[in-house]
Design a protein around this motif. Sequence first.
Motif, PDB file in Angstrom:
ATOM      1  N   VAL A 197     108.447  97.551 -24.797  1.00 55.31           N
ATOM      2  CA  VAL A 197     108.260  98.271 -26.059  1.00 55.31           C
ATOM      3  C   VAL A 197     108.760  99.715 -26.040  1.00 55.31           C
ATOM      4  CG1 VAL A 197     106.315  96.856 -26.788  1.00 55.31           C
ATOM      5  CG2 VAL A 197     105.878  98.929 -25.467  1.00 55.31           C
ATOM      6  N   GLY A 198     109.189 100.218 -24.900  1.00 56.12           N
ATOM      7  CA  GLY A 198     109.633 101.606 -24.861  1.00 56.12           C
ATOM      8  C   GLY A 198     110.571 101.881 -23.710  1.00 56.12           C
ATOM      9  N   ASP A 199     111.187 103.053 -23.758  1.00 56.39           N
ATOM     10  CA  ASP A 199     112.157 103.487 -22.739  1.00 56.39           C
ATOM     11  C   ASP A 199     113.289 102.466 -22.600  1.00 56.39           C
ATOM     12  OD1 ASP A 199     110.716 105.812 -22.212  1.00 56.39           O
ATOM     13  OD2 ASP A 199     109.519 104.842 -20.653  1.00 56.39           O
ATOM     14  N   LEU A 200     113.763 101.969 -23.725  1.00 54.36           N
ATOM     15  CA  LEU A 200     114.759 100.896 -23.720  1.00 54.36           C
ATOM     16  C   LEU A 200     116.100 101.314 -23.137  1.00 54.36           C
ATOM     17  CD1 LEU A 200     113.968  99.412 -27.236  1.00 54.36           C
ATOM     18  CD2 LEU A 200     113.129  98.634 -25.018  1.00 54.36           C
ATOM     19  N   ASP A 201     116.448 102.595 -23.240  1.00 51.14           N
ATOM     20  CA  ASP A 201     117.752 103.055 -22.769  1.00 51.14           C
ATOM     21  C   ASP A 201     117.723 103.646 -21.360  1.00 51.14           C
ATOM     22  OD1 ASP A 201     118.913 102.287 -25.143  1.00 51.14           O
ATOM     23  OD2 ASP A 201     118.618 104.235 -26.084  1.00 51.14           O
ATOM     24  N   LEU A 202     116.560 103.702 -20.747  1.00 51.92           N
ATOM     25  CA  LEU A 202     116.435 104.231 -19.384  1.00 51.92           C
ATOM     26  C   LEU A 202     116.408 103.065 -18.402  1.00 51.92           C
ATOM     27  CD1 LEU A 202     113.651 106.897 -20.023  1.00 51.92           C
ATOM     28  CD2 LEU A 202     116.118 107.246 -19.982  1.00 51.92           C
ATOM     29  N   HIS A 203     117.204 103.131 -17.347  1.00 48.96           N
ATOM     30  CA  HIS A 203     117.281 101.986 -16.454  1.00 48.96           C
ATOM     31  C   HIS A 203     116.194 101.945 -15.385  1.00 48.96           C
ATOM     32  CE1 HIS A 203     119.823 104.889 -14.253  1.00 48.96           C
ATOM     33  NE2 HIS A 203     119.391 104.276 -13.174  1.00 48.96           N
ATOM     34  N   ARG A 204     115.470 103.028 -15.148  1.00 47.06           N
ATOM     35  CA  ARG A 204     114.397 102.996 -14.132  1.00 47.06           C
ATOM     36  C   ARG A 204     113.006 103.114 -14.708  1.00 47.06           C
ATOM     37  NH1 ARG A 204     114.196 106.176  -9.338  1.00 47.06           N
ATOM     38  NH2 ARG A 204     112.913 104.453  -8.672  1.00 47.06           N
ATOM     39  N   ARG A 205     112.886 103.221 -16.017  1.00 41.81           N
ATOM     40  CA  ARG A 205     111.569 103.320 -16.660  1.00 41.81           C
ATOM     41  C   ARG A 205     111.451 102.228 -17.703  1.00 41.81           C
ATOM     42  NH1 ARG A 205     109.098 108.558 -16.310  1.00 41.81           N
ATOM     43  NH2 ARG A 205     107.413 107.676 -17.549  1.00 41.81           N
ATOM     44  N   VAL A 206     110.224 101.780 -17.917  1.00 43.31           N
ATOM     45  CA  VAL A 206     109.958 100.777 -18.951  1.00 43.31           C
ATOM     46  C   VAL A 206     108.514 100.917 -19.411  1.00 43.31           C
ATOM     47  CG1 VAL A 206     109.302  98.955 -17.325  1.00 43.31           C
ATOM     48  CG2 VAL A 206     110.172  98.333 -19.568  1.00 43.31           C
ATOM     49  N   PHE A 263      87.944  90.813 -32.150  1.00 43.39           N
ATOM     50  CA  PHE A 263      88.409  92.032 -31.495  1.00 43.39           C
ATOM     51  C   PHE A 263      89.868  91.872 -31.081  1.00 43.39           C
ATOM     52  CE2 PHE A 263      83.876  92.008 -31.066  1.00 43.39           C
ATOM     53  CZ  PHE A 263      83.516  93.323 -31.291  1.00 43.39           C
ATOM     54  N   THR A 264      90.619  92.929 -31.256  1.00 39.68           N
ATOM     55  CA  THR A 264      92.016  92.982 -30.855  1.00 39.68           C
ATOM     56  C   THR A 264      92.169  94.120 -29.867  1.00 39.68           C
ATOM     57  OG1 THR A 264      92.678  92.250 -33.055  1.00 39.68           O
ATOM     58  CG2 THR A 264      94.391  93.203 -31.670  1.00 39.68           C
ATOM     59  N   GLY A 265      92.839  93.858 -28.771  1.00 37.24           N
ATOM     60  CA  GLY A 265      93.059  94.892 -27.774  1.00 37.24           C
ATOM     61  C   GLY A 265      94.526  95.015 -27.447  1.00 37.24           C
ATOM     62  N   SER A 266      94.925  96.241 -27.157  1.00 37.41           N
ATOM     63  CA  SER A 266      96.310  96.464 -26.749  1.00 37.41           C
ATOM     64  C   SER A 266      96.337  97.343 -25.506  1.00 37.41           C
ATOM     65  CB  SER A 266      97.128  97.105 -27.866  1.00 37.41           C
ATOM     66  OG  SER A 266      96.693  98.422 -28.106  1.00 37.41           O
ATOM     67  N   LEU A 267      97.348  97.111 -24.707  1.00 40.37           N
ATOM     68  CA  LEU A 267      97.578  97.865 -23.482  1.00 40.37           C
ATOM     69  C   LEU A 267      99.049  98.247 -23.448  1.00 40.37           C
ATOM     70  CD1 LEU A 267      96.717  98.661 -20.471  1.00 40.37           C
ATOM     71  CD2 LEU A 267      97.625  96.425 -19.850  1.00 40.37           C
ATOM     72  N   THR A 268      99.319  99.518 -23.258  1.00 36.88           N
ATOM     73  CA  THR A 268     100.689  99.977 -23.052  1.00 36.88           C
ATOM     74  C   THR A 268     100.765 100.534 -21.639  1.00 36.88           C
ATOM     75  OG1 THR A 268     100.876 100.573 -25.383  1.00 36.88           O
ATOM     76  CG2 THR A 268     102.537 101.464 -23.899  1.00 36.88           C
ATOM     77  N   ALA A 269     101.669  99.979 -20.851  1.00 36.81           N
ATOM     78  CA  ALA A 269     101.812 100.395 -19.459  1.00 36.81           C
ATOM     79  C   ALA A 269     103.167 101.050 -19.266  1.00 36.81           C
ATOM     80  CB  ALA A 269     101.692  99.185 -18.540  1.00 36.81           C
ATOM     81  N   ASP A 270     103.164 102.210 -18.629  1.00 41.36           N
ATOM     82  CA  ASP A 270     104.385 102.936 -18.290  1.00 41.36           C
ATOM     83  C   ASP A 270     104.714 102.625 -16.834  1.00 41.36           C
ATOM     84  OD1 ASP A 270     106.527 104.662 -18.408  1.00 41.36           O
ATOM     85  OD2 ASP A 270     105.323 106.475 -18.194  1.00 41.36           O
ATOM     86  N   LEU A 271     105.878 102.028 -16.611  1.00 42.66           N
ATOM     87  CA  LEU A 271     106.256 101.584 -15.276  1.00 42.66           C
ATOM     88  C   LEU A 271     107.519 102.279 -14.794  1.00 42.66           C
ATOM     89  CD1 LEU A 271     105.889  97.748 -15.905  1.00 42.66           C
ATOM     90  CD2 LEU A 271     104.196  99.252 -14.887  1.00 42.66           C
ATOM     91  N   LEU A 272     107.564 102.549 -13.510  1.00 47.25           N
ATOM     92  CA  LEU A 272     108.762 103.050 -12.846  1.00 47.25           C
ATOM     93  C   LEU A 272     109.320 101.896 -12.026  1.00 47.25           C
ATOM     94  CD1 LEU A 272     110.607 105.458 -12.036  1.00 47.25           C
ATOM     95  CD2 LEU A 272     109.036 105.840 -10.125  1.00 47.25           C
ATOM     96  N   LEU A 273     110.582 101.579 -12.259  1.00 48.58           N
ATOM     97  CA  LEU A 273     111.209 100.463 -11.550  1.00 48.58           C
ATOM     98  C   LEU A 273     111.791 100.952 -10.236  1.00 48.58           C
ATOM     99  CD1 LEU A 273     113.036  98.825 -14.567  1.00 48.58           C
ATOM    100  CD2 LEU A 273     110.740  98.383 -13.724  1.00 48.58           C
ATOM    101  N   GLY A 274     111.838 100.063  -9.274  1.00 42.97           N
ATOM    102  CA  GLY A 274     112.337 100.413  -7.949  1.00 42.97           C
ATOM    103  C   GLY A 274     113.846 100.568  -7.911  1.00 42.97           C
ATOM    104  N   GLY A 297     104.179  96.464 -23.463  1.00 45.57           N
ATOM    105  CA  GLY A 297     103.022  96.364 -24.343  1.00 45.57           C
ATOM    106  C   GLY A 297     102.420  94.975 -24.262  1.00 45.57           C
ATOM    107  N   VAL A 298     101.091  94.938 -24.270  1.00 44.49           N
ATOM    108  CA  VAL A 298     100.351  93.677 -24.207  1.00 44.49           C
ATOM    109  C   VAL A 298      99.299  93.716 -25.311  1.00 44.49           C
ATOM    110  CG1 VAL A 298      98.811  92.257 -22.792  1.00 44.49           C
ATOM    111  CG2 VAL A 298     100.663  93.532 -21.706  1.00 44.49           C
ATOM    112  N   ALA A 299      99.115  92.588 -25.997  1.00 49.50           N
ATOM    113  CA  ALA A 299      98.080  92.497 -27.029  1.00 49.50           C
ATOM    114  C   ALA A 299      97.359  91.165 -26.902  1.00 49.50           C
ATOM    115  CB  ALA A 299      98.687  92.634 -28.417  1.00 49.50           C
ATOM    116  N   THR A 300      96.061  91.184 -27.193  1.00 48.90           N
ATOM    117  CA  THR A 300      95.257  89.972 -27.144  1.00 48.90           C
ATOM    118  C   THR A 300      94.159  90.033 -28.201  1.00 48.90           C
ATOM    119  OG1 THR A 300      94.038  88.470 -25.685  1.00 48.90           O
ATOM    120  CG2 THR A 300      93.646  90.825 -25.377  1.00 48.90           C
ATOM    121  N   VAL A 301      93.673  88.879 -28.572  1.00 53.41           N
ATOM    122  CA  VAL A 301      92.622  88.756 -29.586  1.00 53.41           C
ATOM    123  C   VAL A 301      91.550  87.831 -29.038  1.00 53.41           C
ATOM    124  CG1 VAL A 301      92.076  87.965 -31.922  1.00 53.41           C
ATOM    125  CG2 VAL A 301      94.273  89.041 -31.461  1.00 53.41           C
TER     126      VAL A 301
END
Length: 98
Positions: free
Chosen positions: A43-52, A2-13, A55-59
């Motif tokens: 993995v995303g929002d590379l050009d935004l300084h307060r968002r990121v 099994f392979t699982g992935s998690l994408t988390a959208d974060l707001l930086l302080g 991505g996490v993957a595991t097997v």
Amino acid sequence: MFTGSLTADLLLGDVHSLKGKRAVVRPIVAELRRRFAVAAAEVGDLDLHRRVQVGVATVAGDAGQVTDVLDACERLLAERPEVTLLSTHRQLFSDTDD
């Protein structure tokens, strides 16, 4: 298998530049990798300084183990005081999926 992935959208302080963003994100990604032996990256929002997006993957051989690892990763992200966890998206794949 099994392979699982998690994408988390974060707001930086209190971050005002991409350099400041890197200073916050790098230790988080490194801790995910070290504590849970997962693949992790920004993995995303590379050009935004307060968002990121992180991505996490595991097997693993068991779907429950994949879920447990992703749960632990999500808890770590939610507990970090310098970020706010806005949302997550998960996927679970089996080697028998077509």
